[in-house]
Design a protein around this motif. Structure first.
Motif, PDB file in Angstrom:
ATOM      1  N   ALA A  69      56.375  27.694  57.491  1.00 46.75           N
ATOM      2  CA  ALA A  69      55.912  26.168  57.587  1.00 46.75           C
ATOM      3  C   ALA A  69      54.252  25.897  57.090  1.00 46.75           C
ATOM      4  O   ALA A  69      53.415  27.025  56.950  1.00 46.75           O
ATOM      5  CB  ALA A  69      55.679  25.753  59.015  1.00 46.75           C
ATOM      6  N   ILE A  70      53.909  25.049  56.499  1.00 50.23           N
ATOM      7  CA  ILE A  70      52.597  24.694  55.827  1.00 50.23           C
ATOM      8  C   ILE A  70      51.804  23.804  56.596  1.00 50.23           C
ATOM      9  O   ILE A  70      52.168  22.736  56.794  1.00 50.23           O
ATOM     10  CB  ILE A  70      52.973  24.416  54.083  1.00 50.23           C
ATOM     11  N   ALA A  71      50.537  24.259  56.857  1.00 49.72           N
ATOM     12  CA  ALA A  71      49.533  23.211  57.543  1.00 49.72           C
ATOM     13  C   ALA A  71      48.546  22.896  56.622  1.00 49.72           C
ATOM     14  O   ALA A  71      47.903  21.915  56.790  1.00 49.72           O
ATOM     15  CB  ALA A  71      48.976  23.771  58.821  1.00 49.72           C
ATOM     16  N   GLU A  72      48.133  23.611  55.450  1.00 46.05           N
ATOM     17  CA  GLU A  72      47.246  23.526  54.717  1.00 46.05           C
ATOM     18  C   GLU A  72      47.700  24.262  52.986  1.00 46.05           C
ATOM     19  O   GLU A  72      48.418  25.338  53.264  1.00 46.05           O
ATOM     20  CB  GLU A  72      46.136  24.245  54.870  1.00 46.05           C
ATOM     21  N   VAL A  73      47.782  23.333  52.079  1.00 43.88           N
ATOM     22  CA  VAL A  73      47.704  24.027  50.685  1.00 43.88           C
ATOM     23  C   VAL A  73      46.339  24.070  50.074  1.00 43.88           C
ATOM     24  O   VAL A  73      45.532  23.043  50.164  1.00 43.88           O
ATOM     25  CB  VAL A  73      48.604  22.971  49.835  1.00 43.88           C
ATOM     26  N   SER A  74      45.910  25.262  49.675  1.00 41.93           N
ATOM     27  CA  SER A  74      44.730  25.352  48.987  1.00 41.93           C
ATOM     28  C   SER A  74      44.955  26.017  47.494  1.00 41.93           C
ATOM     29  O   SER A  74      45.805  26.714  47.461  1.00 41.93           O
ATOM     30  CB  SER A  74      43.963  26.433  49.804  1.00 41.93           C
ATOM     31  N   ILE A  75      44.205  25.301  46.702  1.00 44.56           N
ATOM     32  CA  ILE A  75      44.393  25.666  45.299  1.00 44.56           C
ATOM     33  C   ILE A  75      43.065  25.827  44.784  1.00 44.56           C
ATOM     34  O   ILE A  75      41.957  25.358  44.843  1.00 44.56           O
ATOM     35  CB  ILE A  75      44.918  24.563  44.353  1.00 44.56           C
ATOM     36  N   PHE A 143      44.111  28.034  31.943  1.00 42.47           N
ATOM     37  CA  PHE A 143      43.358  28.014  33.470  1.00 42.47           C
ATOM     38  C   PHE A 143      44.404  28.377  34.423  1.00 42.47           C
ATOM     39  O   PHE A 143      45.441  27.636  34.659  1.00 42.47           O
ATOM     40  CB  PHE A 143      42.985  26.465  33.784  1.00 42.47           C
ATOM     41  N   ASN A 144      44.265  29.492  35.359  1.00 40.22           N
ATOM     42  CA  ASN A 144      44.985  29.762  36.294  1.00 40.22           C
ATOM     43  C   ASN A 144      44.452  29.322  37.658  1.00 40.22           C
ATOM     44  O   ASN A 144      43.334  29.385  38.162  1.00 40.22           O
ATOM     45  CB  ASN A 144      44.846  31.354  36.606  1.00 40.22           C
ATOM     46  N   PHE A 145      45.552  28.363  38.115  1.00 42.76           N
ATOM     47  CA  PHE A 145      45.424  27.605  39.417  1.00 42.76           C
ATOM     48  C   PHE A 145      46.144  28.474  40.283  1.00 42.76           C
ATOM     49  O   PHE A 145      47.500  28.505  40.285  1.00 42.76           O
ATOM     50  CB  PHE A 145      45.567  26.193  39.109  1.00 42.76           C
ATOM     51  N   ASN A 146      45.569  29.014  41.437  1.00 46.53           N
ATOM     52  CA  ASN A 146      46.145  29.643  42.464  1.00 46.53           C
ATOM     53  C   ASN A 146      46.708  28.862  43.607  1.00 46.53           C
ATOM     54  O   ASN A 146      45.827  28.281  44.146  1.00 46.53           O
ATOM     55  CB  ASN A 146      45.251  30.975  42.786  1.00 46.53           C
ATOM     56  N   ALA A 147      47.877  29.178  44.071  1.00 50.14           N
ATOM     57  CA  ALA A 147      48.583  28.421  45.130  1.00 50.14           C
ATOM     58  C   ALA A 147      48.385  29.279  46.424  1.00 50.14           C
ATOM     59  O   ALA A 147      48.641  30.428  46.395  1.00 50.14           O
ATOM     60  CB  ALA A 147      49.856  27.879  44.969  1.00 50.14           C
ATOM     61  N   ASN A 148      47.741  28.777  47.533  1.00 50.29           N
ATOM     62  CA  ASN A 148      47.712  29.449  48.670  1.00 50.29           C
ATOM     63  C   ASN A 148      48.081  28.667  49.944  1.00 50.29           C
ATOM     64  O   ASN A 148      47.876  27.312  49.867  1.00 50.29           O
ATOM     65  CB  ASN A 148      46.185  29.791  48.881  1.00 50.29           C
ATOM     66  N   ILE A 149      48.741  29.295  50.903  1.00 47.96           N
ATOM     67  CA  ILE A 149      49.161  28.230  52.131  1.00 47.96           C
ATOM     68  C   ILE A 149      48.582  28.805  53.226  1.00 47.96           C
ATOM     69  O   ILE A 149      48.094  29.995  53.361  1.00 47.96           O
ATOM     70  CB  ILE A 149      50.728  27.972  52.068  1.00 47.96           C
ATOM     71  N   ARG A 150      48.324  27.994  54.180  1.00 40.44           N
ATOM     72  CA  ARG A 150      48.032  28.350  55.727  1.00 40.44           C
ATOM     73  C   ARG A 150      49.088  27.651  56.448  1.00 40.44           C
ATOM     74  O   ARG A 150      49.485  26.608  56.356  1.00 40.44           O
ATOM     75  CB  ARG A 150      46.598  27.852  56.172  1.00 40.44           C
ATOM     76  N   THR A 151      49.677  28.687  57.390  1.00 40.55           N
ATOM     77  CA  THR A 151      50.607  28.099  58.450  1.00 40.55           C
ATOM     78  C   THR A 151      50.193  27.424  59.624  1.00 40.55           C
ATOM     79  O   THR A 151      49.194  28.083  60.069  1.00 40.55           O
ATOM     80  CB  THR A 151      51.654  29.393  58.802  1.00 40.55           C
ATOM     81  N   PRO A 152      50.849  26.750  60.404  1.00 39.34           N
ATOM     82  CA  PRO A 152      50.312  26.477  61.553  1.00 39.34           C
ATOM     83  C   PRO A 152      50.077  27.195  62.723  1.00 39.34           C
ATOM     84  O   PRO A 152      50.847  28.276  62.910  1.00 39.34           O
ATOM     85  CB  PRO A 152      51.488  25.310  61.975  1.00 39.34           C
ATOM     86  N   GLY A 153      48.911  27.185  63.484  1.00 36.53           N
ATOM     87  CA  GLY A 153      48.543  27.968  64.396  1.00 36.53           C
ATOM     88  C   GLY A 153      48.017  29.424  64.079  1.00 36.53           C
ATOM     89  O   GLY A 153      47.981  30.350  64.854  1.00 36.53           O
ATOM     90  N   ASP A 154      48.245  29.671  62.729  1.00 34.58           N
ATOM     91  CA  ASP A 154      47.886  30.869  62.102  1.00 34.58           C
ATOM     92  C   ASP A 154      46.433  31.153  62.421  1.00 34.58           C
ATOM     93  O   ASP A 154      45.853  30.235  62.205  1.00 34.58           O
ATOM     94  CB  ASP A 154      48.446  30.964  60.768  1.00 34.58           C
ATOM     95  N   VAL A 155      46.056  32.542  62.016  1.00 29.82           N
ATOM     96  CA  VAL A 155      44.461  32.625  61.933  1.00 29.82           C
ATOM     97  C   VAL A 155      44.199  32.158  60.540  1.00 29.82           C
ATOM     98  O   VAL A 155      45.014  31.891  59.710  1.00 29.82           O
ATOM     99  CB  VAL A 155      44.304  34.052  61.855  1.00 29.82           C
ATOM    100  N   PRO A 156      42.924  31.650  60.497  1.00 29.05           N
ATOM    101  CA  PRO A 156      42.499  30.843  59.338  1.00 29.05           C
ATOM    102  C   PRO A 156      42.402  31.564  58.092  1.00 29.05           C
ATOM    103  O   PRO A 156      41.531  31.821  57.214  1.00 29.05           O
ATOM    104  CB  PRO A 156      41.176  30.082  59.676  1.00 29.05           C
ATOM    105  N   MET A 157      43.591  32.334  57.857  1.00 25.94           N
ATOM    106  CA  MET A 157      43.668  33.056  56.463  1.00 25.94           C
ATOM    107  C   MET A 157      44.661  32.573  55.575  1.00 25.94           C
ATOM    108  O   MET A 157      45.901  32.300  56.052  1.00 25.94           O
ATOM    109  CB  MET A 157      44.007  34.385  57.006  1.00 25.94           C
TER     110      MET A 157
END
Length: 170
Positions: A69-75, A143-157
């Motif tokens: 699950a995704i709580a944040e999408v970071s680009i 330009f390389n745009f990198n997709a990262n996600i953080r899951t709910p309740g996960d460590v902020p990594m």
């Protein structure tokens, strides 16, 4: 008759070649030099794709890459990308419908866009990030745009999902 056949053949090849060129803007294209592993290249679509013009980016995350699950999408994007992003015109679409967002942060100094949905996006869902009102850089490039996600309740990594290799023409 032979000249007519040659002219038709050459015209057909030229039209087919142009069709392939115009379609390349919506796909990651061919990576000639180093870059992300082929399995980590993500699909995208740019409405303009021209330097210095206003544009809309549609950055796609396939369902098979999102097994959490995704709580944040970071680009993240490179420091030499000098475009302008309007955080008020960023959307996340699930099944082609925008979902409510809690917050969108564009941190120009650290070259990152953070997108927080109000509710976590379920695992295995196809996601599209739409950034409207984007001013492309004055000078084109790749330009390389990198997709990262953080899951709910996960460590902020953040977890790396893949890379969109955006090509903006001069």
């Amino acid at each position: 008759m032979r000249q007519l056949f040659s002219a038709i053949l050459i015209t057909g090849l030229a039209v087919t070649g142009l069709a392939e060129i115009t379609q390349a803007q919506g796909l990651p294209g061919i990576t000639l030099l180093s870059g992300p592993d082929k399995t980590n290249i993500l699909n995208y679509f740019l409405e303009s794709g021209r330097s210095g013009e206003w544009d809309r980016y549609k950055l796609r995350l396939p369902a098979d890459k999102l097994n959490l699950a995704i709580a944040e999408v970071s680009i993240t994007y490179p420091d030499y990308y000098k475009g302008t992003i309007d955080p008020d015109r960023v959307q996340i679409r699930v099944q082609n419908k925008p979902i409510p967002l809690e917050e969108v942060i564009w941190d120009k100094e650290n070259h990152i866009i953070q997108i927080y949905p109000q509710e976590p996006i379920p695992a295995g869902t196809k996601v599209e990030i739409v950034m409207s009102n984007v001013k492309n850089p004055t000078f084109g490039g790749v330009f390389n745009f990198n997709a990262n996600i953080r899951t709910p309740g996960d460590v902020p990594m953040l977890r790396y999902v893949g890379t969109w290799i955006l090509s903006i023409d001069d």
